[in-house]
Every structure is written in C-alpha cells, then in structure tokens.
Design an enzyme around this catalytic site. Structure first.
Site, PDB file in Angstrom:
ATOM      1  N   LYS A 289       0.843  -1.115  -0.046  1.00  0.00           N
ATOM      2  CA  LYS A 289      -0.085   0.086   0.045  1.00  0.00           C
ATOM      3  C   LYS A 289       1.088   1.338   0.092  1.00  0.00           C
ATOM      4  CE  LYS A 289      -3.706  -2.279   2.149  1.00  0.00           C
ATOM      5  NZ  LYS A 289      -5.030  -2.261   3.577  1.00  0.00           N
TER       6      LYS A 289
ATOM      7  N   HIS B 109      -1.923  -5.571   1.471  1.00  0.00           N
ATOM      8  CA  HIS B 109      -3.115  -6.314   1.528  1.00  0.00           C
ATOM      9  C   HIS B 109      -2.792  -7.744   0.881  1.00  0.00           C
ATOM     10  CE1 HIS B 109      -7.074  -7.611  -0.038  1.00  0.00           C
ATOM     11  NE2 HIS B 109      -6.231  -8.388  -1.123  1.00  0.00           N
TER      12      HIS B 109
ATOM     13  N   ARG C 290      -1.384 -14.166   4.614  1.00  0.00           N
ATOM     14  CA  ARG C 290      -2.341 -13.584   5.625  1.00  0.00           C
ATOM     15  C   ARG C 290      -1.356 -13.444   6.927  1.00  0.00           C
ATOM     16  NH1 ARG C 290      -6.869 -10.543   4.269  1.00  0.00           N
ATOM     17  NH2 ARG C 290      -7.871 -11.404   6.142  1.00  0.00           N
TER      18      ARG C 290
ATOM     19  N   GLU D 172      -9.241 -11.504  -7.317  1.00  0.00           N
ATOM     20  CA  GLU D 172      -8.192 -10.198  -7.347  1.00  0.00           C
ATOM     21  C   GLU D 172      -7.055 -10.154  -8.355  1.00  0.00           C
ATOM     22  OE1 GLU D 172      -7.180 -10.042  -3.160  1.00  0.00           O
ATOM     23  OE2 GLU D 172      -9.279  -9.753  -2.348  1.00  0.00           O
TER      24      GLU D 172
ATOM     25  N   TYR E 214     -12.405  -3.631  -3.778  1.00  0.00           N
ATOM     26  CA  TYR E 214     -12.835  -3.432  -2.384  1.00  0.00           C
ATOM     27  C   TYR E 214     -14.630  -3.737  -2.517  1.00  0.00           C
ATOM     28  CZ  TYR E 214      -8.472  -2.279  -0.212  1.00  0.00           C
ATOM     29  OH  TYR E 214      -7.246  -2.251   0.323  1.00  0.00           O
TER      30      TYR E 214
ATOM     31  N   ASN F 108      -2.119   0.058   6.670  1.00  0.00           N
ATOM     32  CA  ASN F 108      -1.570  -1.039   7.432  1.00  0.00           C
ATOM     33  C   ASN F 108      -0.663  -1.930   6.423  1.00  0.00           C
ATOM     34  OD1 ASN F 108      -3.575  -1.961   5.676  1.00  0.00           O
ATOM     35  ND2 ASN F 108      -4.771  -3.030   7.168  1.00  0.00           N
TER      36      ASN F 108
HETATM   37  N1  LIG Z   1     -12.243   0.612  10.620  1.00  0.00           N
HETATM   38  C1  LIG Z   1     -11.709   0.856   9.409  1.00  0.00           C
HETATM   39  N2  LIG Z   1     -11.159   2.191   9.209  1.00  0.00           N
HETATM   40  C2  LIG Z   1     -10.551   2.307   8.159  1.00  0.00           C
HETATM   41  N3  LIG Z   1      -9.951   1.395   7.203  1.00  0.00           N
HETATM   42  C3  LIG Z   1     -10.222  -0.012   7.563  1.00  0.00           C
HETATM   43  C4  LIG Z   1     -11.083  -0.328   8.345  1.00  0.00           C
HETATM   44  N4  LIG Z   1     -11.355  -1.625   8.567  1.00  0.00           N
HETATM   45  C5  LIG Z   1     -10.462  -2.009   7.432  1.00  0.00           C
HETATM   46  N5  LIG Z   1     -10.066  -0.979   6.864  1.00  0.00           N
HETATM   47  C6  LIG Z   1      -9.335  -0.986   5.734  1.00  0.00           C
HETATM   48  O1  LIG Z   1      -9.860  -1.692   4.529  1.00  0.00           O
HETATM   49  C7  LIG Z   1      -8.914  -2.750   4.340  1.00  0.00           C
HETATM   50  C8  LIG Z   1      -9.689  -4.037   4.029  1.00  0.00           C
HETATM   51  O2  LIG Z   1     -10.399  -4.426   5.202  1.00  0.00           O
HETATM   52  P1  LIG Z   1     -10.659  -5.972   5.628  1.00  0.00           P
HETATM   53  O3  LIG Z   1     -11.676  -6.020   7.000  1.00  0.00           O
HETATM   54  O4  LIG Z   1     -10.820  -6.657   4.435  1.00  0.00           O
HETATM   55  O5  LIG Z   1      -9.405  -6.380   6.211  1.00  0.00           O
HETATM   56  P2  LIG Z   1      -8.218  -7.464   5.858  1.00  0.00           P
HETATM   57  O6  LIG Z   1      -8.696  -8.385   5.160  1.00  0.00           O
HETATM   58  O7  LIG Z   1      -7.191  -7.415   7.158  1.00  0.00           O
HETATM   59  O8  LIG Z   1      -7.257  -6.435   4.766  1.00  0.00           O
HETATM   60  P3  LIG Z   1      -6.882  -6.720   3.333  1.00  0.00           P
HETATM   61  O9  LIG Z   1      -8.112  -7.233   2.707  1.00  0.00           O
HETATM   62  O10 LIG Z   1      -6.342  -5.164   2.866  1.00  0.00           O
HETATM   63  O11 LIG Z   1      -5.648  -7.652   3.720  1.00  0.00           O
HETATM   64  C9  LIG Z   1      -7.900  -2.984   5.454  1.00  0.00           C
HETATM   65  O12 LIG Z   1      -6.625  -3.425   5.114  1.00  0.00           O
HETATM   66  C10 LIG Z   1      -7.705  -1.433   5.716  1.00  0.00           C
HETATM   67  O13 LIG Z   1      -6.909  -0.871   5.142  1.00  0.00           O
END
Ligand SMILES: Nc1ncnc2c1ncn2[C@@H]1O[C@H](COP(=O)(O)OP(=O)(O)OP(=O)(O)O)[C@@H](O)[C@H]1O
Length: 133
Positions: free
Chosen positions: A9, A115, A85, A126, A49, A112
C-alpha cells in the site's frame, strides 16, 4: 501451486519498504511471479474493495489507496493465501503478532502497509482484477 494477490500500500511505498516487504515473502518460501507499480484508479479499487463499498471507511480507504503508488504482486507457493495472511498479520497493526509486516510497519487500521487475498476464491478474483488472464 496456489497463487495469491498482494498489494503493497502507499504508506509502505512512501516509507521505502518495498524491498524489505518482498524479502519477507521470499524468505518465507513464496515465489514472486509478477509485479508492477501504479497509482490505482477509483474503478479498479471499486472492484477490489466491492465488499466494502457500503462501509463508512470506504471513501477514506479509496482516497488513501490513490494517494500514491502501490505495488501489485502476484505470488505463489504452498498455501500461499494463508501464508501471506500470516506474514501480513492482523488488520489492526496494534493487534498483529510481532514479526508480522503490519506489526512492524503498519501505522493504523487503514494504513496497514499491505493487502493479501483472504481466501482462494478472493485470490482468483483479485488476480483477475490486477493482472488479467
Ligand atoms: N475500521 C476501518 N477503518 C479504516 N480502514 C479500515 C477499517 N477496516 C478496514 N479498513 C481498511 O480496509 C482494508 C480491508 O479491510 P478488511 O476487513 O478486508 O481487512 P483485511 O482483510 O485484514 O485487509 P486486506 O483485505 O487489505 O488484507 C484494510 O486492510 C484496511 O486498510
């Protein structure tokens, strides 16, 4: 061999962590099959997303993802999806296991660093979005 999609990211690219992060995947047995840099479009992020479009954090997430270059990575290996993951760590860096990318380099729930596809079906979808056939 299982394949998965990784995105490095904009926060991690900005911090010059591309090499460090790629090295962590390779050291854990993954193979980098393909990769490229881009500033993602709103359209590609809407596909990627899609499950989050109704969430209140969606707009901010898309703005963050378009704030700079990302690296799209196609990686392969045994159990590549779950392995990535595990290497990435929990979404919230504060809750991530030590030694994970997000624990080490994430600065918040949104920023974070990386992804990784959640399950094999997501990885297939994806990879199609970011790399086509
Ligand atoms: N509460 C939140 N506030 C802001 N951003 C968020 C929040 N929850 C998720 N995100 C963002 O959306 C992304 C996708 O959310 P998801 O719940 O799918 O998390 P993840 O599966 O751990 O992450 P990723 O899919 O990016 O690996 C997260 O990686 C983060 O960048």
């Amino acid at each position: 061999m299982e394949k998965t999609l990784i995105l490095i990211k904009p926060d991690a690219v900005e911090k010059k962590l591309i090499g460090t992060i790629i090295k962590m995947y390779e050291e854990n047995g993954l193979t980098i099959e393909d990769m490229y840099m881009c500033v993602p479009t709103e359209e590609i992020l809407a596909k990627h997303y899609a499950e989050h479009i109704e969430r209140d954090f969606y707009k901010g997430l898309v703005e963050f993802m378009m704030s700079g270059k990302i690296v799209a990575v196609l990686a392969s290996g045994e159990n590549a999806v779950s392995l990535v993951r595990k290497i990435n760590g929990a979404t919230n860096p504060k809750k991530a296991d030590p030694c994970t990318i997000r624990y080490l380099y994430g600065s918040g729930v949104q920023m974070n660093a990386v992804h990784g596809s959640a399950v094999i079906e997501d990885a297939i979808r994806e990879i199609e979005i970011w790399f086509g056939n």
